[in-house]
Design a protein around this motif. Structure first.
Motif, PDB file in Angstrom:
ATOM      1  N   GLN A 149       0.818  -1.211   0.000  1.00 53.59           N
ATOM      2  CA  GLN A 149       0.000   0.000   0.000  1.00 53.59           C
ATOM      3  C   GLN A 149       0.854   1.263   0.000  1.00 53.59           C
ATOM      4  OE1 GLN A 149      -3.064   0.088   2.990  1.00 53.59           O
ATOM      5  NE2 GLN A 149      -3.758  -1.987   2.538  1.00 53.59           N
ATOM      6  N   GLY A 150       1.862   1.288   0.904  1.00 46.49           N
ATOM      7  CA  GLY A 150       2.728   2.468   0.971  1.00 46.49           C
ATOM      8  C   GLY A 150       3.505   2.680  -0.310  1.00 46.49           C
ATOM      9  N   SER A 151       4.033   1.592  -0.861  1.00 52.16           N
ATOM     10  CA  SER A 151       4.798   1.705  -2.105  1.00 52.16           C
ATOM     11  C   SER A 151       3.915   2.141  -3.260  1.00 52.16           C
ATOM     12  CB  SER A 151       5.455   0.358  -2.433  1.00 52.16           C
ATOM     13  OG  SER A 151       6.381  -0.002  -1.424  1.00 52.16           O
ATOM     14  N   LEU A 152       2.675   1.641  -3.289  1.00 49.69           N
ATOM     15  CA  LEU A 152       1.761   2.040  -4.359  1.00 49.69           C
ATOM     16  C   LEU A 152       1.383   3.511  -4.235  1.00 49.69           C
ATOM     17  CD1 LEU A 152      -0.608  -1.074  -4.565  1.00 49.69           C
ATOM     18  CD2 LEU A 152       1.162  -0.379  -6.190  1.00 49.69           C
ATOM     19  N   ALA A 153       1.253   3.995  -2.991  1.00 48.21           N
ATOM     20  CA  ALA A 153       0.976   5.423  -2.790  1.00 48.21           C
ATOM     21  C   ALA A 153       2.142   6.265  -3.291  1.00 48.21           C
ATOM     22  CB  ALA A 153       0.708   5.708  -1.314  1.00 48.21           C
ATOM     23  N   ASN A 154       3.371   5.807  -3.009  1.00 49.44           N
ATOM     24  CA  ASN A 154       4.552   6.523  -3.505  1.00 49.44           C
ATOM     25  C   ASN A 154       4.636   6.455  -5.022  1.00 49.44           C
ATOM     26  OD1 ASN A 154       5.431   7.252  -0.932  1.00 49.44           O
ATOM     27  ND2 ASN A 154       6.585   5.364  -0.665  1.00 49.44           N
ATOM     28  N   PHE A 155       4.269   5.298  -5.582  1.00 56.58           N
ATOM     29  CA  PHE A 155       4.271   5.146  -7.028  1.00 56.58           C
ATOM     30  C   PHE A 155       3.282   6.117  -7.673  1.00 56.58           C
ATOM     31  CE2 PHE A 155       1.657   3.210 -10.385  1.00 56.58           C
ATOM     32  CZ  PHE A 155       2.551   3.276 -11.435  1.00 56.58           C
ATOM     33  N   ALA A 156       2.053   6.164  -7.125  1.00 59.42           N
ATOM     34  CA  ALA A 156       1.039   7.070  -7.668  1.00 59.42           C
ATOM     35  C   ALA A 156       1.494   8.523  -7.539  1.00 59.42           C
ATOM     36  CB  ALA A 156      -0.290   6.858  -6.946  1.00 59.42           C
ATOM     37  N   GLY A 157       2.098   8.856  -6.390  1.00 62.70           N
ATOM     38  CA  GLY A 157       2.611  10.209  -6.204  1.00 62.70           C
ATOM     39  C   GLY A 157       3.725  10.537  -7.179  1.00 62.70           C
ATOM     40  N   GLY A 158       4.603   9.555  -7.442  1.00 60.08           N
ATOM     41  CA  GLY A 158       5.686   9.777  -8.400  1.00 60.08           C
ATOM     42  C   GLY A 158       5.175  10.016  -9.799  1.00 60.08           C
ATOM     43  N   VAL A 159       4.177   9.221 -10.210  1.00 55.55           N
ATOM     44  CA  VAL A 159       3.578   9.420 -11.537  1.00 55.55           C
ATOM     45  C   VAL A 159       2.955  10.810 -11.620  1.00 55.55           C
ATOM     46  CG1 VAL A 159       1.749   8.646 -13.095  1.00 55.55           C
ATOM     47  CG2 VAL A 159       3.187   6.965 -11.934  1.00 55.55           C
ATOM     48  N   LEU A 160       2.254  11.214 -10.555  1.00 57.69           N
ATOM     49  CA  LEU A 160       1.614  12.532 -10.531  1.00 57.69           C
ATOM     50  C   LEU A 160       2.647  13.651 -10.633  1.00 57.69           C
ATOM     51  CD1 LEU A 160      -1.251  13.711 -10.210  1.00 57.69           C
ATOM     52  CD2 LEU A 160      -0.787  13.913  -7.769  1.00 57.69           C
ATOM     53  N   ILE A 161       3.739  13.523  -9.896  1.00 55.12           N
ATOM     54  CA  ILE A 161       4.788  14.543  -9.926  1.00 55.12           C
ATOM     55  C   ILE A 161       5.425  14.628 -11.307  1.00 55.12           C
ATOM     56  CG2 ILE A 161       7.118  15.077  -9.073  1.00 55.12           C
ATOM     57  CD1 ILE A 161       6.188  14.047  -6.330  1.00 55.12           C
ATOM     58  N   LEU A 162       5.697  13.473 -11.919  1.00 52.06           N
ATOM     59  CA  LEU A 162       6.352  13.463 -13.219  1.00 52.06           C
ATOM     60  C   LEU A 162       5.435  13.963 -14.327  1.00 52.06           C
ATOM     61  CD1 LEU A 162       8.228  10.057 -12.890  1.00 52.06           C
ATOM     62  CD2 LEU A 162       9.269  12.322 -12.972  1.00 52.06           C
ATOM     63  N   ILE A 163       4.122  13.863 -14.137  1.00 57.58           N
ATOM     64  CA  ILE A 163       3.180  14.364 -15.138  1.00 57.58           C
ATOM     65  C   ILE A 163       2.928  15.863 -14.949  1.00 57.58           C
ATOM     66  CG2 ILE A 163       0.787  14.267 -15.938  1.00 57.58           C
ATOM     67  CD1 ILE A 163       0.828  11.281 -15.446  1.00 57.58           C
ATOM     68  N   ILE A 164       2.610  16.270 -13.713  1.00 57.05           N
ATOM     69  CA  ILE A 164       2.291  17.678 -13.438  1.00 57.05           C
ATOM     70  C   ILE A 164       3.540  18.548 -13.442  1.00 57.05           C
ATOM     71  CG2 ILE A 164       1.274  19.253 -11.743  1.00 57.05           C
ATOM     72  CD1 ILE A 164      -0.539  17.001 -10.848  1.00 57.05           C
ATOM     73  N   LYS A 165       4.663  17.998 -13.012  1.00 60.78           N
ATOM     74  CA  LYS A 165       5.951  18.688 -12.970  1.00 60.78           C
ATOM     75  C   LYS A 165       5.938  19.962 -12.118  1.00 60.78           C
ATOM     76  CE  LYS A 165       7.250  16.990 -17.545  1.00 60.78           C
ATOM     77  NZ  LYS A 165       7.622  17.340 -18.927  1.00 60.78           N
ATOM     78  N   PRO A 166       5.642  19.840 -10.808  1.00 60.46           N
ATOM     79  CA  PRO A 166       5.720  21.033  -9.961  1.00 60.46           C
ATOM     80  C   PRO A 166       7.156  21.506  -9.754  1.00 60.46           C
ATOM     81  CG  PRO A 166       5.342  19.077  -8.635  1.00 60.46           C
ATOM     82  CD  PRO A 166       5.256  18.636 -10.057  1.00 60.46           C
ATOM     83  N   PHE A 167       8.107  20.643 -10.039  1.00 62.07           N
ATOM     84  CA  PHE A 167       9.528  20.999  -9.979  1.00 62.07           C
ATOM     85  C   PHE A 167      10.282  20.063 -10.910  1.00 62.07           C
ATOM     86  CE2 PHE A 167       8.427  18.225  -6.406  1.00 62.07           C
ATOM     87  CZ  PHE A 167       9.235  17.129  -6.656  1.00 62.07           C
ATOM     88  N   LYS A 168      11.523  20.452 -11.199  1.00 57.31           N
ATOM     89  CA  LYS A 168      12.375  19.624 -12.061  1.00 57.31           C
ATOM     90  C   LYS A 168      13.754  19.525 -11.425  1.00 57.31           C
ATOM     91  CE  LYS A 168      13.827  23.446 -15.085  1.00 57.31           C
ATOM     92  NZ  LYS A 168      13.163  24.518 -14.299  1.00 57.31           N
ATOM     93  N   ILE A 169      14.580  18.665 -11.981  1.00 53.40           N
ATOM     94  CA  ILE A 169      15.941  18.501 -11.470  1.00 53.40           C
ATOM     95  C   ILE A 169      16.696  19.830 -11.574  1.00 53.40           C
ATOM     96  CG2 ILE A 169      18.172  17.367 -11.869  1.00 53.40           C
ATOM     97  CD1 ILE A 169      16.626  14.911 -12.772  1.00 53.40           C
ATOM     98  N   GLY A 170      17.344  20.233 -10.479  1.00 54.81           N
ATOM     99  CA  GLY A 170      18.068  21.498 -10.442  1.00 54.81           C
ATOM    100  C   GLY A 170      17.307  22.611  -9.745  1.00 54.81           C
TER     101      GLY A 170
END
Length: 273
Positions: free
Chosen positions: A102-123
């Motif tokens: 459950q925890g890993s899936l929540a992190n996975f969903a959050g990671g997908v959301l971050i990579l799609i919405i892009k509230p920040f980028k590397i740097g």
């Protein structure tokens, strides 16, 4: 006689299952080609959408495996193998894995959301979950920050995607607010002129319309009159200017006789007869 029975039985099986196997083989070849074409189309769409590289690879692999599993089920059904129990086993396995992770899936969903919405980028320099730092890496399950002290902070994407995020560098420029406290007997206009002259001497300070430097009184405190210096600069010039205005501002104010007070207490000693 027994050999002839085996031959007849084999011929019968070939006649029964041969067309099914051939048809299943055709479905596998055509299905594999369709999946390949679909994945190419998805990759081109993601490239046009400027998706993150790690997200693109993960989604392509996920879609590839999902389509292949569906194709395998269809091929097995074509041959005549009962697929209902097979699908039930997959569903049960998926449910068990989901509950265990459950925890890993929540992190996975959050990671997908971050990579799609892009509230920040590397740097980018961000603040999230009480941590400030430069984004070093964004993965599917966590985000890595390098703090000001060069420590590595690893933030789980599940909480990060649902938390407040301050991105200090996304706009390219930043506004600073430095407080100067002067004594009540000191000249406010003189203080403002000294600091603004210092600011205007710096070519890195932005002087565009609506973003000109300004200095205003923000508080009449217990022991000082507090003035706030507001100015804009590029991200790469921000800290250099901030530190310079603190140090050089104090030097110039003291040279001009402007008092920079600090909290004091008067001690009265009463002698009893």
């Amino acid at each position: 006689m027994e050999l002839q029975n085996w031959i007849d039985r084999g011929f019968e099986l070939i006649m029964i299952y041969g067309p099914k196997i051939l048809f299943a083989l055709i479905i596998w070849i055509v299905g594999s080609w369709v999946i390949k074409m679909l994945l190419k189309g998805i990759q081109k769409t993601m490239e046009r959408g400027n998706y993150d590289v790690s997200l693109k690879k993960f989604l392509v692999n996920l879609i590839n495996w999902a389509l292949k599993i569906i194709l395998i089920v269809v091929v097995l059904g074509t041959v005549g193998i009962e697929t209902t129990s097979f699908a039930a086993i997959l569903a049960a396995a998926g449910l068990a894995i989901g509950l265990a992770l459950q925890g890993s899936l929540a992190n996975f969903a959050g990671g997908v959301l971050i990579l799609i919405i892009k509230p920040f980028k590397i740097g980018d320099f961000i603040k999230a979950q009480g941590v400030e730092g430069t984004v070093k890496e964004i993965s599917i399950f966590n985000t890595q920050l390098l703090t000001f002290g060069n420590q590595l902070a690893i933030l789980p994407n599940g909480k990060l995607s649902n938390d407040n995020i301050i991105n200090y560098t996304s706009e390219g420029i930043r506004k600073d607010a430095i407080i100067y406290g002067i004594g009540y007997d000191s000249d406010i206009k003189l203080t403002r002129d000294i600091i603004l002259n210092l600011v205007n001497e710096q070519p890195e300070v932005i002087q565009d319309e609506g973003k000109q430097p300004m200095m205003v009184v923000v508080e009449l405190a217990d022991s000082s009159v507090n003035l706030s210096l507001r100015y804009w600069s590029k991200n790469e010039d921000f800290w250099g200017l901030h530190w310079k205005f603190l140090e050089e501002g104090k030097i110039r104010l003291e040279a001009a006789g402007v008092v920079i007070p600090y909290p004091q207490r008067d001690l009265h000693i009463i002698k009893e007869d």
